[in-house]
Write a protein that holds these residues in place. Structure first.
Motif, PDB file in Angstrom:
ATOM      1  N   ALA A   1       0.834  -1.199   0.000  1.00  0.00           N
ATOM      2  CA  ALA A   1       0.000   0.000   0.000  1.00  0.00           C
ATOM      3  C   ALA A   1       0.872   1.254   0.000  1.00  0.00           C
ATOM      4  O   ALA A   1       2.010   1.245   0.481  1.00  0.00           O
ATOM      5  N   GLU A   2       0.338   2.318  -0.521  1.00  0.00           N
ATOM      6  CA  GLU A   2       0.987   3.632  -0.447  1.00  0.00           C
ATOM      7  C   GLU A   2       0.571   4.279   0.867  1.00  0.00           C
ATOM      8  O   GLU A   2      -0.599   4.220   1.251  1.00  0.00           O
ATOM      9  N   VAL A   3       1.521   4.889   1.566  1.00  0.00           N
ATOM     10  CA  VAL A   3       1.243   5.474   2.876  1.00  0.00           C
ATOM     11  C   VAL A   3       1.595   6.960   2.886  1.00  0.00           C
ATOM     12  O   VAL A   3       2.692   7.347   2.470  1.00  0.00           O
ATOM     13  N   SER A   4       0.652   7.771   3.356  1.00  0.00           N
ATOM     14  CA  SER A   4       0.907   9.190   3.595  1.00  0.00           C
ATOM     15  C   SER A   4       0.884   9.438   5.091  1.00  0.00           C
ATOM     16  O   SER A   4       0.022   8.909   5.804  1.00  0.00           O
ATOM     17  N   LEU A   5       1.835  10.230   5.566  1.00  0.00           N
ATOM     18  CA  LEU A   5       1.941  10.517   6.997  1.00  0.00           C
ATOM     19  C   LEU A   5       1.179  11.796   7.336  1.00  0.00           C
ATOM     20  O   LEU A   5       1.434  12.852   6.762  1.00  0.00           O
ATOM     21  N   TRP A   6       0.242  11.659   8.266  1.00  0.00           N
ATOM     22  CA  TRP A   6      -0.577  12.774   8.732  1.00  0.00           C
ATOM     23  C   TRP A   6       0.096  13.324   9.983  1.00  0.00           C
ATOM     24  O   TRP A   6      -0.057  12.805  11.072  1.00  0.00           O
ATOM     25  N   LYS A   7       0.859  14.400   9.794  1.00  0.00           N
ATOM     26  CA  LYS A   7       1.819  14.813  10.813  1.00  0.00           C
ATOM     27  C   LYS A   7       1.208  15.716  11.884  1.00  0.00           C
ATOM     28  O   LYS A   7       0.518  16.697  11.594  1.00  0.00           O
ATOM     29  N   ALA A   8       1.507  15.357  13.122  1.00  0.00           N
ATOM     30  CA  ALA A   8       1.165  16.180  14.280  1.00  0.00           C
ATOM     31  C   ALA A   8       2.395  16.980  14.687  1.00  0.00           C
ATOM     32  O   ALA A   8       3.525  16.480  14.614  1.00  0.00           O
ATOM     33  N   LEU A   9       2.177  18.217  15.131  1.00  0.00           N
ATOM     34  CA  LEU A   9       3.282  19.109  15.456  1.00  0.00           C
ATOM     35  C   LEU A   9       3.164  19.607  16.891  1.00  0.00           C
ATOM     36  O   LEU A   9       2.055  19.815  17.406  1.00  0.00           O
TER      37      LEU A   9
ATOM     38  N   ASP B   1      -7.602  19.872   8.062  1.00  0.00           N
ATOM     39  CA  ASP B   1      -7.376  20.364   6.697  1.00  0.00           C
ATOM     40  C   ASP B   1      -6.237  19.597   6.029  1.00  0.00           C
ATOM     41  O   ASP B   1      -6.308  19.287   4.834  1.00  0.00           O
ATOM     42  N   HIS B   2      -5.175  19.298   6.803  1.00  0.00           N
ATOM     43  CA  HIS B   2      -4.077  18.493   6.251  1.00  0.00           C
ATOM     44  C   HIS B   2      -4.582  17.114   5.872  1.00  0.00           C
ATOM     45  O   HIS B   2      -4.233  16.581   4.816  1.00  0.00           O
ATOM     46  N   LEU B   3      -5.418  16.533   6.718  1.00  0.00           N
ATOM     47  CA  LEU B   3      -5.985  15.226   6.400  1.00  0.00           C
ATOM     48  C   LEU B   3      -6.740  15.270   5.076  1.00  0.00           C
ATOM     49  O   LEU B   3      -6.557  14.401   4.211  1.00  0.00           O
ATOM     50  N   LYS B   4      -7.582  16.270   4.910  1.00  0.00           N
ATOM     51  CA  LYS B   4      -8.366  16.382   3.674  1.00  0.00           C
ATOM     52  C   LYS B   4      -7.469  16.478   2.449  1.00  0.00           C
ATOM     53  O   LYS B   4      -7.782  15.905   1.394  1.00  0.00           O
ATOM     54  N   SER B   5      -6.326  17.151   2.609  1.00  0.00           N
ATOM     55  CA  SER B   5      -5.409  17.308   1.471  1.00  0.00           C
ATOM     56  C   SER B   5      -4.697  16.007   1.111  1.00  0.00           C
ATOM     57  O   SER B   5      -4.184  15.860  -0.002  1.00  0.00           O
TER      58      SER B   5
ATOM     59  N   PHE C   1     -12.623  16.757  17.797  1.00  0.00           N
ATOM     60  CA  PHE C   1     -11.725  16.402  16.699  1.00  0.00           C
ATOM     61  C   PHE C   1     -12.152  15.068  16.090  1.00  0.00           C
ATOM     62  O   PHE C   1     -12.199  14.919  14.861  1.00  0.00           O
ATOM     63  N   LEU C   2     -12.466  14.097  16.943  1.00  0.00           N
ATOM     64  CA  LEU C   2     -12.890  12.786  16.452  1.00  0.00           C
ATOM     65  C   LEU C   2     -14.184  12.900  15.653  1.00  0.00           C
ATOM     66  O   LEU C   2     -14.373  12.183  14.655  1.00  0.00           O
ATOM     67  N   GLU C   3     -15.065  13.790  16.061  1.00  0.00           N
ATOM     68  CA  GLU C   3     -16.306  14.008  15.305  1.00  0.00           C
ATOM     69  C   GLU C   3     -16.001  14.549  13.912  1.00  0.00           C
ATOM     70  O   GLU C   3     -16.636  14.126  12.917  1.00  0.00           O
ATOM     71  N   GLN C   4     -15.029  15.440  13.814  1.00  0.00           N
ATOM     72  CA  GLN C   4     -14.625  15.946  12.497  1.00  0.00           C
ATOM     73  C   GLN C   4     -13.993  14.840  11.657  1.00  0.00           C
ATOM     74  O   GLN C   4     -14.236  14.733  10.450  1.00  0.00           O
ATOM     75  N   LEU C   5     -13.180  14.015  12.305  1.00  0.00           N
ATOM     76  CA  LEU C   5     -12.542  12.899  11.606  1.00  0.00           C
ATOM     77  C   LEU C   5     -13.591  11.951  11.026  1.00  0.00           C
ATOM     78  O   LEU C   5     -13.490  11.514   9.869  1.00  0.00           O
ATOM     79  N   ILE C   6     -14.605  11.633  11.817  1.00  0.00           N
ATOM     80  CA  ILE C   6     -15.657  10.740  11.345  1.00  0.00           C
ATOM     81  C   ILE C   6     -16.431  11.370  10.189  1.00  0.00           C
ATOM     82  O   ILE C   6     -16.806  10.677   9.229  1.00  0.00           O
ATOM     83  N   ALA C   7     -16.650  12.668  10.251  1.00  0.00           N
ATOM     84  CA  ALA C   7     -17.345  13.349   9.154  1.00  0.00           C
ATOM     85  C   ALA C   7     -16.559  13.212   7.853  1.00  0.00           C
ATOM     86  O   ALA C   7     -17.142  12.961   6.787  1.00  0.00           O
ATOM     87  N   VAL C   8     -15.253  13.371   7.919  1.00  0.00           N
ATOM     88  CA  VAL C   8     -14.407  13.223   6.730  1.00  0.00           C
ATOM     89  C   VAL C   8     -14.446  11.786   6.220  1.00  0.00           C
ATOM     90  O   VAL C   8     -14.600  11.528   5.017  1.00  0.00           O
ATOM     91  N   ALA C   9     -14.306  10.829   7.137  1.00  0.00           N
ATOM     92  CA  ALA C   9     -14.315   9.418   6.738  1.00  0.00           C
ATOM     93  C   ALA C   9     -15.654   9.034   6.128  1.00  0.00           C
ATOM     94  O   ALA C   9     -15.707   8.285   5.139  1.00  0.00           O
TER      95      ALA C   9
END
Length: 401
Positions: A131-139, A149-153, A179-187
């Motif tokens: 699989a191809e993997v993209s890293l969703w980076k936390a800072l 927004d980074h996730l959506k991109s 945050f989890l509610e937003q994540l579920i909305a995107v998914a």
């Protein structure tokens, strides 16, 4: 041949953890013995921890009914609909649960987005499977919370899985409920499966359960395509029994993982499952978790005072949950080479930390992971040794390149 990268954090621990005086790198709550476990139970006399007369067959292939029913009860807390025990499969540790999830669902042509930094196998195993993997980076400047927004991109037409780790290793951060509610909305919008590694749940030491941001298990938030993995190792202080699990409300996903499991371990040790079931029984689990959460609360205060005492050399984002902290070590305001720091630290003091730049990504210059929910006296003595090292030996440590 599958290309397997070195599992850096496990290689580091394998090399050093049995040869140190103060292991402040371990990520489990201070390990408990069978005797100590039994002492925590409200039913000390009539219920044995495990049966010595039971035949040692393969046992229940998907996991014992008793163990899975206890897990289902924990996932059903405060929910109107009980979680079905048949939607849980036990595994030899969470590392196996995470591997099986990837093995069952991913292959060439799939795209995965993974919360980062995190435990290396969560993103390396999907790569090994093609699989191809993209890293969703936390800072750190965002308290180690990644950006929606980074996730959506990062999402592509072939994105099949988003992986999160909550509470988070190595930082001790949490992804809060909004945050989890937003994540579920995107998914939901993109019909993507969510995999939440929750091995450090429910060790919440610095956020109150009545806080509006307190994160529930992702399994309880109404989205069908959720997979949660857990373990007896971290929050339950029993890494010595190799018991983990996979849980999902999506029966199709459960069946795919069950099929994949036939090709790996077949079942989990009956003895291990009996000990886990005893620990998760209502007579025991509340006392066990109270012991571990109180230990975390006591020790995070010790660690916080140590950071403040050494604020010229140390900075962090204080953890809210779990057993780990990601701490930046500096000299004259510049990050040190974390590998050189950790090697010299163990040589001079016997204290074991994990170097962030080697074990979590080269960009984490100067960072070390501290596992602080061990025995309090070990933490106190170890941190005292580190303070002495910072005062006397830090000048000998190289700067990060």
């Amino acid at each position: 041949m599958v290309k397997i990268e070195t599992f850096d954090v496990e290689a580091w621990m394998d090399k050093h953890e049995n040869h140190c005086a103060y292991n402040i790198a371990e990520t489990c709550c201070a390990s408990i013995s069978i005797d100590e476990l039994q002492a925590l139970s409200e039913d000390k006399d009539t219920r044995p921890v495990f049966s010595t007369s039971q035949k040692l067959t393969y046992g229940a292939i998907r996991g014992s009914d008793e163990l899975r029913s206890h897990l289902a009860r924990l996932y059903s807390a405060r929910l109107p609909t009980a979680f079905p025990a048949e939607n849980i499969i036990t595994t030899p540790g969470a590392i196996s649960a995470n591997y099986l999830t990837a093995y069952a669902l991913l292959g060439p042509g799939d795209h995965v987005i993974c919360h980062y930094p995190t435990y290396q196998s969560l993103y390396e195993v999907p790569k090994q499977l093609g699989a191809e993997v993209s890293l969703w980076k936390a800072l750190p400047e965002n308290n180690w919370t990644p950006s929606i927004d980074h996730l959506k991109s990062l999402i592509k037409p072939n994105t099949k899985l988003i992986i999160i780790n909550n509470p988070h290793n190595p930082t001790g951060a949490i992804l809060k409920k909004p945050f989890l509610e937003q994540l579920i909305a995107v998914a939901t919008e993109h019909d993507i499966i969510l995999h939440s590694d929750e091995v450090y749940r429910p060790i919440f030491h610095s956020i109150n359960p009545i806080d509006s941001g307190f994160p529930p298990s992702l399994l309880s938030m109404g989205y069908l395509k959720v997979i949660v993995t857990g373990s007896m190792s971290k929050a339950y202080a029993m890494a010595g029994i190799r018991v983990g699990w996979v849980a999902s409300r999506d029966s199709e996903i459960v069946e795919k993982i069950a099929e994949a499991r036939h090709y790996t371990t077949i079942s989990v040790s009956q003895l291990d499952e009996q000990v886990a079931a005893y620990a998760l029984h209502p007579n025991t689990v509340h006392s066990l978790l109270a012991r571990n959460i109180q230990l975390a609360k006591t020790n995070i205060e010790i660690l916080s005072k140590w950071v403040l005492k050494n604020e010229d050399e140390v900075e962090w984002v204080k953890p809210l949950a779990g057993t780990t902290a990601f701490v930046k070590i500096m000299r004259d305001g510049k990050p040190v080479d974390s590998v050189d720091f950790c090697k010299k630290l163990i040589e001079k003091t016997g204290v074991l930390f994990v170097p962030g730049s080697e074990c979590f990504g080269q960009e984490f210059k100067g960072y070390v992971r501290i596992g602080f929910v061990n025995h309090t006296d070990v933490l106190k003595e170890g941190l005292s040794k580190v303070t002495q090292f910072l005062r006397k030996e830090l000048d000998s440590v190289e700067f990060a390149e």
